[in-house]
Structures are given as structure tokens and as C-alpha cells.
Design a protein around this motif. Sequence first.
Motif, mmCIF file in Angstrom:
data_model
loop_
_atom_site.group_PDB
_atom_site.id
_atom_site.type_symbol
_atom_site.label_atom_id
_atom_site.label_comp_id
_atom_site.label_asym_id
_atom_site.label_seq_id
_atom_site.Cartn_x
_atom_site.Cartn_y
_atom_site.Cartn_z
ATOM 1 N N LYS A 153 0.835 -1.193 0.000
ATOM 2 C CA LYS A 153 0.000 0.000 0.000
ATOM 3 C C LYS A 153 0.872 1.246 0.000
ATOM 4 O O LYS A 153 2.039 1.215 0.373
ATOM 5 C CB LYS A 153 -0.897 -0.008 1.242
ATOM 6 C CG LYS A 153 -1.849 -1.191 1.316
ATOM 7 C CD LYS A 153 -2.655 -1.138 2.605
ATOM 8 C CE LYS A 153 -3.596 -2.316 2.706
ATOM 9 N NZ LYS A 153 -4.361 -2.305 3.973
ATOM 10 N N GLU A 154 0.300 2.343 -0.416
ATOM 11 C CA GLU A 154 1.022 3.605 -0.383
ATOM 12 C C GLU A 154 1.331 3.985 1.061
ATOM 13 O O GLU A 154 0.487 3.830 1.939
ATOM 14 C CB GLU A 154 0.187 4.706 -1.042
ATOM 15 C CG GLU A 154 0.040 4.564 -2.544
ATOM 16 C CD GLU A 154 1.362 4.704 -3.267
ATOM 17 O OE1 GLU A 154 2.199 5.537 -2.825
ATOM 18 O OE2 GLU A 154 1.593 3.980 -4.247
ATOM 19 N N PRO A 155 2.551 4.478 1.317
ATOM 20 C CA PRO A 155 2.882 4.897 2.690
ATOM 21 C C PRO A 155 1.924 5.964 3.193
ATOM 22 O O PRO A 155 1.490 6.835 2.449
ATOM 23 C CB PRO A 155 4.308 5.453 2.541
ATOM 24 C CG PRO A 155 4.841 4.804 1.309
ATOM 25 C CD PRO A 155 3.673 4.641 0.395
ATOM 26 N N GLN A 156 1.602 5.872 4.462
ATOM 27 C CA GLN A 156 0.700 6.843 5.062
ATOM 28 C C GLN A 156 1.026 6.960 6.543
ATOM 29 O O GLN A 156 0.937 5.993 7.289
ATOM 30 C CB GLN A 156 -0.756 6.391 4.884
ATOM 31 C CG GLN A 156 -1.777 7.349 5.499
ATOM 32 C CD GLN A 156 -3.196 6.897 5.248
ATOM 33 O OE1 GLN A 156 -3.488 6.244 4.264
ATOM 34 N NE2 GLN A 156 -4.091 7.246 6.149
ATOM 35 N N ARG A 158 0.750 7.916 10.451
ATOM 36 C CA ARG A 158 -0.343 7.918 11.423
ATOM 37 C C ARG A 158 0.002 8.895 12.540
ATOM 38 O O ARG A 158 1.106 8.867 13.084
ATOM 39 C CB ARG A 158 -0.548 6.525 11.997
ATOM 40 C CG ARG A 158 -1.718 6.491 12.966
ATOM 41 C CD ARG A 158 -2.031 5.106 13.441
ATOM 42 N NE ARG A 158 -3.180 5.147 14.344
ATOM 43 C CZ ARG A 158 -3.580 4.151 15.099
ATOM 44 N NH1 ARG A 158 -2.929 3.009 15.064
ATOM 45 N NH2 ARG A 158 -4.620 4.271 15.893
ATOM 46 N N ARG A 174 1.460 1.403 7.676
ATOM 47 C CA ARG A 174 1.705 1.884 6.315
ATOM 48 C C ARG A 174 2.714 3.027 6.263
ATOM 49 O O ARG A 174 2.737 3.790 5.306
ATOM 50 C CB ARG A 174 0.385 2.321 5.683
ATOM 51 C CG ARG A 174 -0.589 1.179 5.455
ATOM 52 C CD ARG A 174 -1.928 1.667 4.955
ATOM 53 N NE ARG A 174 -1.813 2.405 3.701
ATOM 54 C CZ ARG A 174 -2.832 3.014 3.104
ATOM 55 N NH1 ARG A 174 -4.031 2.978 3.670
ATOM 56 N NH2 ARG A 174 -2.657 3.667 1.982
ATOM 57 N N GLY A 175 3.548 3.150 7.279
ATOM 58 C CA GLY A 175 4.531 4.229 7.242
ATOM 59 C C GLY A 175 4.928 4.675 8.631
ATOM 60 O O GLY A 175 5.034 3.877 9.560
#
Length: 263
Positions: A153-156, A158, A174-175
Amino acid sequence: MQSQRSEATAGQPVATTVKPLQFRGRSLTAVALHLSGRADGDFLAALEARLRQTPLFFENAPLVLDLTEAEGLDGFEAMANLAGELRSRRLSVFGVQNASAAQAQAAQAAGLIVLPSGRDVGLERVGQAQAAAQVVARTRPGRGKPEPEPAPKEPQARLITQPVRSGQTVFADRGDLVIIGPVSSGAEVIATGNIHIYGRLRGRALAGVNGDTSARIFCHALDAELLAIAGLYRTSETLGPDIPRDFVQVYLEGEKLCVAPLK
């Protein structure tokens, strides 16, 4: 234990009644290990790889085997061997769910309890007792080969804008994980990327848990129980008086976990 004393009457001794035990309800969050296919060498290798990503995170966590897609394990020897393999890795397996009649009988013979189906909960909502997160170690039925990993998944990043209290686990899958506030002793913060803590770190911080050796941990004040990056870790016992404590960064230099002041 509780005791109740009756009022004394003239010429009579005081009588005491004792309640030797009580039953109280408890809510328990357990790790669910979903097993697809057979519990063979490929399964154990996949499990070992996952455990290396988060050292000590699953240690002594209450563990339930979800046998929805499992093959075999319908005899005492197979079930007991699997329970032994898990316990040798400090995974505290105590029960099974979604078992067939034969699997349930084997589990009970191996000292495990049979539980009704539970409800999966995200890592960020799992409480302490080294509690948990959900492990998924899957193999193709009959093939013994790991399933291909899904597309990343695309980095995101938090963002958490409140203190992380003892017993809480927060996971950024995811990041980066950014925390504005302290991380208490007994709390765990985990990220596939970097961890930024704008406060004091007293609990556990695990960055780069999917193997990102370039990940770093940043914090305003360091008093951590455990620091880990990509599977390499240091505990509070190895953080001596020579380690900087204010405005620090933690990073990997080869096979060494380094703690240095922010410049």
C-alpha cells in the motif's frame, strides 16, 4: 475472600462466616493465529520470519489458534507438537477456535480449550498482557508454499495527538508513526517506518518492523524499556549512563543499534 461478622448477643460468641472464593468476569484480548494449510516446516519458517520483525512483541501473549483453514491437526500428536513448537517460541497458546470435531477432540487431549469464534480487532485497539496483534501465517493448501504477498500500500503516516498509556499498543502499518505526547511504561508503539515521539518514551518502540533498516526512532526524552529497528533491539538494561537521554535519535549502523543526540 470476604468475611462477614454477625452482631454478638449476650452470652454468645461472635460467629464469623467466610466466603472462600469469588467468580468475577474478565475481558481478555488474545492474539489469533490463523493457520492455512498444514503446520509444517514452511509454516514454522513463515512464523519465525514474522516473529523476527517484532522481537518480544508477541512474547507471552495469550494465543488462540484459528483452525478455519487448517489441514490436519485432527490427532493428539499433531496438535501437541504444534502447541509445543509455539510455546518454545514463547507464544502462550491456550485454546483453539473454528475447529472441526476431530480437531476439537485433539485440542482438548493436548490440554487446549475449545472457544467460540471471536471477532478480529485491529492492532491499535488491542490491550496489554503482551497482547496483541493479529498474526497471519498462510500457506497454499496442499502446496506448502507461502502465498504471494499482496501489493504494498502507499505509505501513510499515522498521527496520535494524545498520550499512549500503559497497556496500549499503537501500530502504524503503512509508514511513520507520530505521537504528540508521552509513551508510558508498559505501552508499545510500532511502525513499518519511522517513529517520532514529541514527549518522553518510557515504553517500547519498534520501528521498521517489516525489515526497513533505514527506519529511525526520534524522541524528546528517552527512558525506554525496549528499542528495536528491523528486528535488532536493545533493552533498558543495555542503555547505560553514557547513552544520551534528551532529544535523541535511534538508528542502525550495520548490525549495531545506535542512540545519538539530534543535531
